[in-house]
Design a protein around this motif. Sequence first.
Motif, mmCIF file in Angstrom:
data_model
loop_
_atom_site.group_PDB
_atom_site.id
_atom_site.type_symbol
_atom_site.label_atom_id
_atom_site.label_comp_id
_atom_site.label_asym_id
_atom_site.label_seq_id
_atom_site.Cartn_x
_atom_site.Cartn_y
_atom_site.Cartn_z
ATOM 1 N N PRO A 31 0.800 -1.237 0.000
ATOM 2 C CA PRO A 31 0.000 0.000 0.000
ATOM 3 C C PRO A 31 0.829 1.282 0.000
ATOM 4 O O PRO A 31 0.337 2.342 -0.378
ATOM 5 C CB PRO A 31 -0.821 -0.123 1.291
ATOM 6 C CG PRO A 31 -0.890 -1.593 1.545
ATOM 7 C CD PRO A 31 0.445 -2.126 1.105
ATOM 8 N N ALA A 32 2.083 1.199 0.420
ATOM 9 C CA ALA A 32 2.928 2.393 0.470
ATOM 10 C C ALA A 32 3.564 2.724 -0.879
ATOM 11 O O ALA A 32 4.138 3.800 -1.052
ATOM 12 C CB ALA A 32 4.025 2.207 1.523
ATOM 13 N N HIS A 33 3.446 1.816 -1.825
ATOM 14 C CA HIS A 33 4.085 2.018 -3.139
ATOM 15 C C HIS A 33 3.202 2.902 -4.022
ATOM 16 O O HIS A 33 1.972 2.772 -4.016
ATOM 17 C CB HIS A 33 4.300 0.663 -3.818
ATOM 18 C CG HIS A 33 5.234 0.708 -4.984
ATOM 19 N ND1 HIS A 33 4.860 1.214 -6.215
ATOM 20 C CD2 HIS A 33 6.530 0.322 -5.110
ATOM 21 C CE1 HIS A 33 5.881 1.125 -7.044
ATOM 22 N NE2 HIS A 33 6.913 0.580 -6.405
ATOM 23 N N PRO A 34 3.795 3.819 -4.786
ATOM 24 C CA PRO A 34 3.007 4.714 -5.661
ATOM 25 C C PRO A 34 2.128 4.003 -6.686
ATOM 26 O O PRO A 34 1.146 4.571 -7.154
ATOM 27 C CB PRO A 34 4.076 5.553 -6.360
ATOM 28 C CG PRO A 34 5.222 5.562 -5.411
ATOM 29 C CD PRO A 34 5.221 4.190 -4.790
ATOM 30 N N LEU A 35 2.451 2.764 -7.038
ATOM 31 C CA LEU A 35 1.660 2.039 -8.034
ATOM 32 C C LEU A 35 0.679 1.048 -7.398
ATOM 33 O O LEU A 35 0.156 0.166 -8.075
ATOM 34 C CB LEU A 35 2.572 1.304 -9.029
ATOM 35 C CG LEU A 35 3.387 2.194 -9.965
ATOM 36 C CD1 LEU A 35 4.192 1.346 -10.948
ATOM 37 C CD2 LEU A 35 2.481 3.154 -10.732
ATOM 38 N N TYR A 36 0.417 1.218 -6.122
ATOM 39 C CA TYR A 36 -0.552 0.337 -5.461
ATOM 40 C C TYR A 36 -1.974 0.796 -5.771
ATOM 41 O O TYR A 36 -2.276 1.987 -5.792
ATOM 42 C CB TYR A 36 -0.347 0.353 -3.953
ATOM 43 C CG TYR A 36 -1.400 -0.418 -3.186
ATOM 44 C CD1 TYR A 36 -1.380 -1.806 -3.147
ATOM 45 C CD2 TYR A 36 -2.418 0.251 -2.505
ATOM 46 C CE1 TYR A 36 -2.347 -2.519 -2.446
ATOM 47 C CE2 TYR A 36 -3.386 -0.454 -1.792
ATOM 48 C CZ TYR A 36 -3.346 -1.834 -1.770
ATOM 49 O OH TYR A 36 -4.307 -2.536 -1.095
ATOM 50 N N VAL A 74 3.169 -3.591 -13.429
ATOM 51 C CA VAL A 74 1.916 -3.279 -14.127
ATOM 52 C C VAL A 74 1.465 -1.880 -13.711
ATOM 53 O O VAL A 74 1.224 -1.628 -12.533
ATOM 54 C CB VAL A 74 0.820 -4.309 -13.804
ATOM 55 C CG1 VAL A 74 -0.484 -3.931 -14.504
ATOM 56 C CG2 VAL A 74 1.264 -5.703 -14.219
ATOM 57 N N VAL A 75 1.364 -0.990 -14.679
ATOM 58 C CA VAL A 75 0.907 0.377 -14.434
ATOM 59 C C VAL A 75 -0.602 0.467 -14.629
ATOM 60 O O VAL A 75 -1.316 1.092 -13.855
ATOM 61 C CB VAL A 75 1.618 1.377 -15.377
ATOM 62 C CG1 VAL A 75 1.071 2.800 -15.190
ATOM 63 C CG2 VAL A 75 3.122 1.342 -15.147
ATOM 64 N N THR A 109 9.546 8.395 -15.143
ATOM 65 C CA THR A 109 9.850 8.171 -13.726
ATOM 66 C C THR A 109 8.710 7.414 -13.046
ATOM 67 O O THR A 109 7.600 7.318 -13.583
ATOM 68 C CB THR A 109 10.049 9.501 -12.997
ATOM 69 O OG1 THR A 109 8.806 10.237 -13.028
ATOM 70 C CG2 THR A 109 11.140 10.336 -13.657
ATOM 71 N N LEU A 110 8.983 6.921 -11.861
ATOM 72 C CA LEU A 110 7.943 6.254 -11.077
ATOM 73 C C LEU A 110 6.811 7.228 -10.786
ATOM 74 O O LEU A 110 5.633 6.852 -10.800
ATOM 75 C CB LEU A 110 8.545 5.731 -9.768
ATOM 76 C CG LEU A 110 7.575 5.069 -8.784
ATOM 77 C CD1 LEU A 110 6.850 3.904 -9.440
ATOM 78 C CD2 LEU A 110 8.324 4.612 -7.538
ATOM 79 N N GLU A 111 7.143 8.484 -10.546
ATOM 80 C CA GLU A 111 6.136 9.507 -10.288
ATOM 81 C C GLU A 111 5.216 9.683 -11.491
ATOM 82 O O GLU A 111 3.997 9.794 -11.354
ATOM 83 C CB GLU A 111 6.832 10.834 -9.963
ATOM 84 C CG GLU A 111 5.893 11.922 -9.492
ATOM 85 C CD GLU A 111 6.650 13.185 -9.108
ATOM 86 O OE1 GLU A 111 7.290 13.779 -10.004
ATOM 87 O OE2 GLU A 111 6.613 13.571 -7.937
ATOM 88 N N GLY A 141 0.422 12.834 0.832
ATOM 89 C CA GLY A 141 1.565 12.450 1.646
ATOM 90 C C GLY A 141 2.867 12.429 0.866
ATOM 91 O O GLY A 141 3.956 12.520 1.459
ATOM 92 N N ARG A 142 2.771 12.333 -0.443
ATOM 93 C CA ARG A 142 3.968 12.357 -1.293
ATOM 94 C C ARG A 142 4.243 13.749 -1.848
ATOM 95 O O ARG A 142 5.075 13.920 -2.728
ATOM 96 C CB ARG A 142 3.816 11.352 -2.439
ATOM 97 C CG ARG A 142 3.648 9.912 -1.957
ATOM 98 C CD ARG A 142 3.605 8.931 -3.122
ATOM 99 N NE ARG A 142 3.275 7.607 -2.632
ATOM 100 C CZ ARG A 142 2.141 6.961 -2.908
ATOM 101 N NH1 ARG A 142 1.244 7.514 -3.700
ATOM 102 N NH2 ARG A 142 1.901 5.769 -2.408
#
Length: 264
Positions: A31-36, A74-75, A109-111, A141-142
């Motif tokens: 859940p803490a990952h940006p792609l969750y 997977v995005v 980027t991941l963002e 939060g990010r």
Amino acid sequence: MAKNSVEAYGASGKTNVLSFETDALTIIADPAHPLYDERIQLPLDEAITLNIMALGVREPILVWKDPETGKVLVVDGRQRVRHAIEANRRLAERGEPPILVPGVAQRGTLETMSDLMIAMNEARRDDPPLTKARKMAAFVGRGYSDSRLATIFACSQVTVRNTLALLDSTKAVQDAADTGQITLTHAKALAKLNPEEQRAKVAELVAAGKDATPHQRSRKQAAVMGEHPRVKSRKQIQAALEASQGDYAAALRWVLGEEEGAAA
């Protein structure tokens, strides 16, 4: 000589669609990952699984290779991948070849991938308000601003703030908003009350809107919230004045030019 696909279809260009075995793809479960995306917890749909077993995955997913881990993430298309995994499990039991998942690689980027994930999800199907509030809060939060959230969630900044207010509300308010029984504007107003007042007021709002047309519900719930109806014509203002008192009545008299001390 046969034409290539661009010429045959009169297209302006093409992208490279890759084929992946399901075990080569990673769906983020942290859940803490940006792609969750919390919808990975939803139960599988049997109809979708059977459809994929028969016809394969027809719509390409979007993938991104994490340069830090080398994993293909997977995005967009988690549900297609999840159902393809189940389809392949059943096909393996039958001794049949697995289904490959078509995917289009994304660069950035991941963002950027996180923004793309949200945009794709919002364009396809709107999340329930509370789910959307949790997603927005994670991005706040990010360091995401209201303006940026409004852009990627395709809404106004006011809607962003109203949606986030759900997280400060009682479960009764959250449930009512999720089921469309009250508006996000109501939910934000209720969030300012203490828990007992929230539960009492939301019960009034739900009761006022029961079995009512959208227009009737709006009017009745506005009365519950103490909202004054919008008035336009002089006749409407005069009618509102007759039923009003205090500061609101004084304001209406001012609009009509009837306030004390008004010029003759």
